[in-house]
Design a protein around this motif. Structure first.
Motif, PDB file in Angstrom:
ATOM      1  N   THR A  37       0.822  -1.220   0.000  1.00  0.00           N
ATOM      2  CA  THR A  37       0.000   0.000   0.000  1.00  0.00           C
ATOM      3  C   THR A  37       0.850   1.262   0.000  1.00  0.00           C
ATOM      4  OG1 THR A  37      -0.168   0.200   2.430  1.00  0.00           O
ATOM      5  CG2 THR A  37      -1.822  -1.172   1.307  1.00  0.00           C
ATOM      6  N   LEU A  96      -1.609   0.903  -4.242  1.00  0.00           N
ATOM      7  CA  LEU A  96      -2.677   1.223  -3.296  1.00  0.00           C
ATOM      8  C   LEU A  96      -3.992   1.435  -4.041  1.00  0.00           C
ATOM      9  CD1 LEU A  96      -3.785   1.980  -0.517  1.00  0.00           C
ATOM     10  CD2 LEU A  96      -2.904   4.300  -0.880  1.00  0.00           C
ATOM     11  N   CYS A 111      -0.217   5.765   8.968  1.00  0.00           N
ATOM     12  CA  CYS A 111      -1.574   5.208   8.989  1.00  0.00           C
ATOM     13  C   CYS A 111      -2.563   6.188   9.612  1.00  0.00           C
ATOM     14  CB  CYS A 111      -1.586   3.896   9.763  1.00  0.00           C
ATOM     15  SG  CYS A 111      -0.663   2.567   8.970  1.00  0.00           S
ATOM     16  N   SER A 139      -5.523   2.557   5.264  1.00  0.00           N
ATOM     17  CA  SER A 139      -5.149   3.085   3.949  1.00  0.00           C
ATOM     18  C   SER A 139      -6.256   2.957   2.913  1.00  0.00           C
ATOM     19  CB  SER A 139      -3.897   2.356   3.432  1.00  0.00           C
ATOM     20  OG  SER A 139      -2.808   2.536   4.303  1.00  0.00           O
ATOM     21  N   CYS A 146      -3.777   8.765   7.259  1.00  0.00           N
ATOM     22  CA  CYS A 146      -4.845   8.274   6.382  1.00  0.00           C
ATOM     23  C   CYS A 146      -6.172   8.195   7.132  1.00  0.00           C
ATOM     24  CB  CYS A 146      -4.481   6.893   5.834  1.00  0.00           C
ATOM     25  SG  CYS A 146      -3.042   6.857   4.751  1.00  0.00           S
TER      26      CYS A 146
END
Length: 551
Positions: A176, A182, A258, A215, A261
Motif C-alpha cells: 500500500t 494502493l 496510517c 489506507s 490516512c
C-alpha cells in the motif's frame, strides 16, 4: 561471520555505512540475486531441512539485508526487486492455492523475501514500471485469495495459518506504500475480508489488518464498522507502546502514516479525540528526541487534520505551550515542511476565525471585474502532473491562474486565503490524496465557506468523493479528466466557465435594469469579500503565478 556482523551492526548506522560493511553488503546482495538462490527458492516447498548453502542463502543473507538500514537501503532493495520479483511472482502463483501445506521453511523464506521485494519506502513518489506493477498486482491477487479463503472459515485458522495470515497482511501493507498499487488494492473489495479477520486472537495480525484498513477504507466502510472506536483504540495502544521505544522507530513512523490516512474520516477524528490521543501526538510533535521530518512533521499534519473536529481544536487552542511552539517553528525552523505544518495549524487555530469575520462589501457593475485571478487551483502535490498540465493549458488560453506549484516558502495558508478571496473560480482537484490532505481540506473549506464558485475536477480514474469532500461538491458537475480524456475534459471545463459567466452577466444585467427602472428603491448588488490580514508584524512576501489577460 555474517551473523556476527549483522548482530553487531543492527541499528548502528555508523557501522552499516562503513566501507568494510558495504563490501560485505554487496557480496550478500550478489548471493541473493544469483541464479543459485532463485533455484533454491523455487524448490523451497520441497525442503524439509536446510543444508549449509541453503541456510546461508535463505536465512543468513536475507536476514542481513532485511536488517540493513544504511544509506543505500532503497538502492539495494530496488536491485533485488528487479532481479527477484518475477520469479517470486511465478512461484506464488503456482503455490498460493496450496498455502495450507506450506511448512516452516517455506513460510520463513516467503516472509523474508517478500519483505525485501515489497519495501518501497514510506515516502515513495517514484512511479514503478508497468512490468513491476503487473507482477505486484498478480501477487496482490494471490494474497487476497489466501486471506479470503481464511476469512471464509475463521474457525479453521490454527497457529500455523495465523503466522501465514500475519505475513500476507504485512506484505500487503508494504504494497500500500506504493501509490499505484494502493489504488489497485482499493478496487479489490478487500475491506470486507479484513473486517472479518480483525477479531482473530493475534495482536500482530490485528495490527497489520488495521494498518491496511487505514489506507483503504472509505467513509462507507467506517460507517459499517460494528465498533468504530476499536480501530482508534488499537492505534492509540500501539502508539503508546512505541513512543518511548527507540528500537521501534520504523513502527512509529508507520503508525503516523496510517493515522494520517485514518484521520481524514470525521468519525475517526471524534474517536481519537475522545479516547485521548492528543497528549501522545503533542509529545511526538514537540519533544526534541523525535525526528523533525519523519516524526514531528507527520504528527503536526495529523493534528492539523484534527482541528476540523471542534473539541480537538478547542483543546489545542487552549494549549498555550503548543501555540508558542508553533510560532517558534515558523520563525526558526530550517525545515520547510515543519514550518508549513505549523503555519497551517496556526491558521486553523488563530487566523481563520479572524479572516472569516472580516467582511468588506464591494459594489459590482457590469463593466468592472473585481478579481485578481480567474482561477485558483487547489490540488494535492501527488496529482501535480495532471494539475500542471491543466495549468499550462489554461495559461496558454490567457487565464490568470494562482497555483502553489512548488509548495511555496512563506506563509502558505495566508497566500491561499488571499488567492481564494481574489479568484473568480476555485478548481477542486479531487482524488484520495486530496481528501487525505489537511492542507487541501483547509483550502476547500475556506472556499466553501466563502461561497466561491467551485468546479470539481476528478484527477484519478473511478474516483468519487465522499465524506467532507463529497459534501462540499454535492450537486455540482464534475469534470472527469481520466474518463473523458484530457482534450474533451478541458473543453468541458471551459464550457463550465463560460456557462457560469454568462449566467452571472445576465444576473448583473437584470439587476442593473431593475435599478434603472426604480432608481429610488433599487440597491447596488454587492459581492461580499472577506479579507485576511497576516497577524505578524511583517507581511510575508508571496510569489504567485499570474498570466495573461481577462478573458
Amino acid at each position: 561471520m555474517i551473523k556476527a556482523i549483522n548482530h553487531l551492526s543492527r541499528r548502528r548506522l555508523n557501522i552499516q555505512n562503513n566501507p568494510v560493511s558495504e563490501s560485505l553488503l554487496n557480496a550478500t546482495v550478489q548471493c541473493v540475486c544469483s541464479p543459485f538462490f532463485v533455484n533454491i527458492f523455487k524448490q523451497v516447498t520441497e525442503l524439509i531441512e536446510l543444508n549449509d548453502a541453503q541456510e546461508l542463502l535463505l536465512n543468513t543473507c536475507t536476514d542481513y539485508i532485511v536488517c540493513y538500514e544504511g544509506n543505500r537501503r532503497h538502492e539495494i532493495f530496488s536491485i533485488i526487486r528487479t532481479i527477484l520479483l518475477k520469479p517470486f511472482t511465478q512461484w506464488l502463483q503456482q503455490h498460493a492455492s496450496s498455502f495450507r501445506q506450506w511448512n516452516r521453511i517455506t513460510k520463513s523464506s516467503f516472509d523474508k523475501l517478500g519483505g525485501i521485494i515489497f519495501d518501497f519506502g514510506l515516502h515513495n513518489e517514484k512511479i514503478i514500471g508497468k512490468d513491476t506493477y503487473d507482477d505486484c498486482c498478480k501477487i496482490i491477487d494471490c494474497y487476497i485469495l489466501i486471506l479470503s479463503t481464511l476469512s471464509n472459515n475463521i474457525n479453521a485458522i490454527d497457529e500455523s495459518t495465523i503466522d501465514l495470515l500475519g505475513i500476507c497482511m504485512f506484505h500487503l501493507y508494504a504494497l500500500t506504500l506504493e501509490q499505484s498499487l494502493l489504488d489497485y488494492i482499493k478496487n479489490q473489495q478487500l475491506s470486507s475480508i479484513l473486517l472479518r479477520l480483525i477479531d482473530i486472537d493475534n495482536e500482530e495480525a490485528q495490527f497489520n489488518a488495521y494498518r491496511i484498513l487505514a489506507s483503504i477504507m472509505t467513509e462507507q466502510d467506517i460507517k459499517m464498522l460494528a465498533n468504530p472506536g476499536k480501530i482508534s483504540k488499537v492505534f492509540i495502544t500501539f502508539l503508546t507502546d512505541v513512543i518511548d521505544n527507540t528500537r521501534k522507530i520504523r513502527r512509529l513512523r508507520n503508525l503516523l502514516r496510517c493515522l494520517k490516512c485514518l484521520v481524514q474520516h470525521d468519525q475517526i477524528k471524534e474517536e481519537l479525540t475522545k479516547q485521548g490521543i492528543l497528549p501522545h501526538l503533542l509529545r511526538c510533535a514537540t519533544e526534541t528526541k523525535f525526528d523533525p521530518v519523519h516524526e514531528q512533521q507527520p504528527t503536526l499534519e495529523i493534528l492539523l487534520a484534527l482541528t476540523f473536529h471542534d473539541q480537538a481544536a478547542i483543546l489545542l487552542k487552549e494549549n498555550s505551550q503548543f501555540i508558542s511552539h508553533l510560532h517558534t517553528l515558523i520563525n526558526s525552523s530550517s525545515e520547510q515542511g515543519l514550518r508549513r505544518a505549523a503555519e497551517g495549524l496556526l491558521w486553523k487555530l488563530e487566523k481563520e476565525e479572524i479572516a472569516t469575520a472580516k467582511l468588506v462589501t464591494i459594489p459590482i457593475t457590469k463593466d468592472v471585474r473585481h478579481y485578481k485571478y480567474d482561477i485558483m487551483l487547489s490540488y494535492s502535490h501527488r496529482d501535480k502532473d495532471l494539475c500542471h498540465r491543466i495549468y499550462d493549458r489554461l495559461v496558454k488560453d490567457n487565464f490568470r491562474i494562482w497555483i502553489d506549484r512548488d509548495q511555496m516558502h512563506g506563509s502558505t495558508m495566508v497566500a491561499m486565503a488571499d488567492a481564494i478571496e481574489n479568484a473568480e473560480f476555485v478548481f477542486v482537484c479531487m482524488s484520495d490524496a486530496y481528501k487525505q490532505s489537511a492542507y487541501c481540506q483547509s483550502e476547500a473549506q475556506y472556499a466553501y465557506e466563502r461561497q466561491c464558485h467551485l468546479i470539481p475536477i476528478v484527477m484519478k480514474q473511478n474516483y468519487r468523493p465522499d465524506g467532507w469532500l463529497g459534501i462540499m461538491v454535492s450537486g455540482k458537475i464534475y469534470v472527469d479528466f481520466p474518463k473523458l480524456g484530457f482534450d474533451q475534459a478541458y473543453l468541458k471545463l471551459k464550457n463550465e466557465i463560460d456557462r457560469y459567466r454568462l449566467n452571472m452577466n445576465l444576473s448583473i444585467s437584470t439587476q442593473e435594469q431593475q435599478r434603472c427602472e426604480s432608481p429610488t428603491t433599487a440597491k447596488v448588488p454587492e459581492r461580499t469579500i472577506e479579507t485576511i490580514t497576516d497577524q505578524s508584524d511583517e507581511q510575508p512576501t508571496i510569489t504567485n503565478h499570474e498570466r495573461g489577460a481577462i478573458r
